[in-house]
Design a protein around this motif. Structure first.
Motif, PDB file in Angstrom:
ATOM      1  N   ASP A  52      55.156  83.966  65.185  1.00 41.00           N
ATOM      2  CA  ASP A  52      56.050  84.064  64.037  1.00 41.00           C
ATOM      3  C   ASP A  52      57.451  83.643  64.471  1.00 41.00           C
ATOM      4  O   ASP A  52      58.065  84.307  65.315  1.00 41.00           O
ATOM      5  CB  ASP A  52      56.056  85.507  63.526  1.00 41.00           C
ATOM      6  N   THR A  54      60.079  83.634  62.641  1.00 38.03           N
ATOM      7  CA  THR A  54      60.973  84.122  61.588  1.00 38.03           C
ATOM      8  C   THR A  54      61.582  85.460  61.979  1.00 38.03           C
ATOM      9  O   THR A  54      60.861  86.387  62.367  1.00 38.03           O
ATOM     10  CB  THR A  54      60.169  84.345  60.292  1.00 38.03           C
ATOM     11  N   GLY A 256      57.477  77.250  56.170  1.00 38.74           N
ATOM     12  CA  GLY A 256      57.302  77.719  54.790  1.00 38.74           C
ATOM     13  C   GLY A 256      58.618  77.712  54.047  1.00 38.74           C
ATOM     14  O   GLY A 256      59.159  78.749  53.661  1.00 38.74           O
ATOM     15  N   ALA A 268      63.130  80.882  54.874  1.00 39.25           N
ATOM     16  CA  ALA A 268      61.797  80.324  55.070  1.00 39.25           C
ATOM     17  C   ALA A 268      60.983  81.239  55.966  1.00 39.25           C
ATOM     18  O   ALA A 268      61.528  81.935  56.819  1.00 39.25           O
ATOM     19  CB  ALA A 268      61.908  78.954  55.722  1.00 39.25           C
ATOM     20  N   ARG A 269      59.673  81.247  55.758  1.00 42.37           N
ATOM     21  CA  ARG A 269      58.778  81.888  56.715  1.00 42.37           C
ATOM     22  C   ARG A 269      58.215  80.788  57.593  1.00 42.37           C
ATOM     23  O   ARG A 269      57.612  79.832  57.076  1.00 42.37           O
ATOM     24  CB  ARG A 269      57.649  82.637  56.006  1.00 42.37           C
ATOM     25  N   ILE A 270      58.406  80.910  58.876  1.00 37.08           N
ATOM     26  CA  ILE A 270      58.049  79.831  59.786  1.00 37.08           C
ATOM     27  C   ILE A 270      57.090  80.339  60.855  1.00 37.08           C
ATOM     28  O   ILE A 270      57.348  81.359  61.490  1.00 37.08           O
ATOM     29  CB  ILE A 270      59.314  79.227  60.431  1.00 37.08           C
ATOM     30  N   PHE A 271      56.002  79.631  61.017  1.00 32.89           N
ATOM     31  CA  PHE A 271      55.020  79.948  62.055  1.00 32.89           C
ATOM     32  C   PHE A 271      54.932  78.776  63.029  1.00 32.89           C
ATOM     33  O   PHE A 271      55.314  77.640  62.702  1.00 32.89           O
ATOM     34  CB  PHE A 271      53.637  80.168  61.447  1.00 32.89           C
TER      35      PHE A 271
ATOM     36  N   GLY B 256      53.216  81.830  53.753  1.00 32.05           N
ATOM     37  CA  GLY B 256      54.600  81.986  54.194  1.00 32.05           C
ATOM     38  C   GLY B 256      55.306  83.070  53.402  1.00 32.05           C
ATOM     39  O   GLY B 256      56.256  82.805  52.672  1.00 32.05           O
ATOM     40  N   ALA B 268      56.744  83.035  48.013  1.00 30.38           N
ATOM     41  CA  ALA B 268      56.169  82.586  49.275  1.00 30.38           C
ATOM     42  C   ALA B 268      55.893  81.095  49.219  1.00 30.38           C
ATOM     43  O   ALA B 268      55.629  80.536  48.155  1.00 30.38           O
ATOM     44  CB  ALA B 268      54.862  83.332  49.547  1.00 30.38           C
ATOM     45  N   ARG B 269      55.972  80.442  50.370  1.00 33.04           N
ATOM     46  CA  ARG B 269      55.486  79.066  50.476  1.00 33.04           C
ATOM     47  C   ARG B 269      54.096  79.147  51.085  1.00 33.04           C
ATOM     48  O   ARG B 269      53.939  79.695  52.185  1.00 33.04           O
ATOM     49  CB  ARG B 269      56.403  78.213  51.353  1.00 33.04           C
TER      50      ARG B 269
END
Lengths: 274, 274
Positions: A52, A54, A256, A268-271, B256, B268-269
């Motif tokens: 993750d 984020t 994301g 953003a949600r970033i993986f 996301g 969410a993305r």
């Protein structure tokens, strides 16, 4: 922080630098974008684990300008209404977030217009922790990128190039902003404009990412990296987390980015998958 | 829409149904969570392409309650300030978004507490387009899930189970909410509570997803699916897009979810990789 001072400084900086960079960047940018037509595999191999990238977002997440940029107001509560629901008020550029080209252009791509192929990309991590430990104002230079290439081979097709300065560990402390003795200048690492220039000249690089509050290092008076990178049509990622858990080469980043019409960026949600 | 009426209806429904479901759900939920200890591969094979399961979010994106839930205010403009920046005001439950357990519990997991392993998961798509075409109030039933299993084998370990009703195509029209002749009742597909119950009894299922505005179908008077599913510790996804571009089995969803401390959900993305 004085917004007006920052803005005036940016205007002055842009007037002097924009003409210098304008022609060469536009030409290099067009060449780079044309060169991305060849398809690349989404993943070279099946990823085995995810990380993750984020940071958790909370009301006092540190901000570039210093003021609070996230507020949550409870509109319904479980006790009273049988369900919980909050309304958020948030600046687009808060927490782990995206800078879309529209952030520093009149009519560049919004965050909703970033192609999905630019959001799922090979990740190249430039580790400058050693020099950032000694100098909080350290910058990623073309030499740092060249050293990465010497060690790892060419930048991958369609890469996101990230700076690992070690600053992610400071996110919950004053050191994330690291205000200097003058009470206003910030001190944290970022990209040098020549590194941005170098990457614009590489075919297919999609984005740069930093584990700090700005693509520019803290003391930058003029957002020169923003003003160089974003008008080239690429995007940026700020306050990315946990890069130290990944290899310099071989991870795939999945960004994301919020799909908000007309947005200049956003949390953003970033993986990353390895 | 009358918030108070909805709330009162929910309260009444919960009083009558909660005791009925409470014991069995808690037991099944604990068993399911215990059964997820065995690791599963992140991807069975290297994905070759990605699809975007996210609708673009704009100010008048349709909402369950009917009112506008997203507002963007420009705080800086390129012309005046040399950069663009907006502040957003947004309900957590707007656009393609997550319902965390905390949405319908006193102290369930917030959206930031959803484990990353629950956000990257095999996707099972239950296609009820044929019956939703005939009846906008159609529901995913245990028989629909059983038919999927007969055709595709057991639900994958750690699956997200999604309803494909075809409603995603209506997102920019009145039909997405589909208000009835009484001027208030909504008509769109959702999960039947018995399907939620069926999935709670399956080990390891992480989430349910719908291509409509609610896990419950439109005319539900009491959010019974929300009240059954979310207290089991799983999450939901609402207004997911483009499920029709994916196979019934074999895709991996990458959710996301916003990592907001204490959030009951949020925009969410969402991608899928095949």
């Amino acid at each position: 922080m004085c917004h007006h001072c920052v803005i005036e400084s940016v205007k002055a900086g842009m007037l002097s630098r924009r003409n210098f960079f304008k022609g060469s960047i536009a030409a290099a940018g067009a060449a780079a974008l044309a060169a991305t037509a060849a398809p690349r595999p989404l993943f070279a191999q099946a990823p085995g684990k995810a990380e993750d990238l984020t940071h958790e977002l909370w009301d006092n997440f540190p901000t570039y300008f210093g003021g609070q940029q996230f507020f949550a107001e409870q509109k319904f509560s479980f006790e009273k209404d049988t369900f919980n629901l909050y309304e958020w008020r948030i600046s687009e550029h808060t927490g782990t977030h995206i800078d879309a080209p529209l952030h520093f252009t009149a009519d560049g791509k919004s965050v909703a217009e970033l192609p999905i192929d630019d959001l799922i990309a090979p990740l190249a991590i430039i580790d400058i922790r050693a020099k950032a430990d000694k100098d909080p104002d350290a910058q990623v230079t073309p030499d740092d990128i060249q050293a990465w290439i010497t060690a790892n081979g060419d930048l991958p097709e369609g890469a996101v190039v990230a700076m690992l300065s070690g600053w992610g560990a400071h996110v919950a402390t004053e050191k994330f902003r690291n205000v200097g003795d003058d009470g206003k200048t910030l001190h944290f690492p970022g990209f040098h404009v020549e590194a941005a220039q170098f990457l614009i000249e590489q075919p297919s690089v999609k984005a740069i990412a930093v584990d700090t509050l700005s693509l520019d290092h803290g003391p930058s008076p003029d957002f020169i990296v923003h003003n160089t990178w974003l008008p080239s049509g690429r995007y940026g990622i700020e306050a990315v987390a946990n890069l130290d858990r990944l290899p310099a080469k071989g991870a795939t980043i999945v960004v994301g980015a919020p799909k908000v019409r007309g947005g200049t960026g956003g949390p953003a949600r970033i993986f990353a998958m390895v």
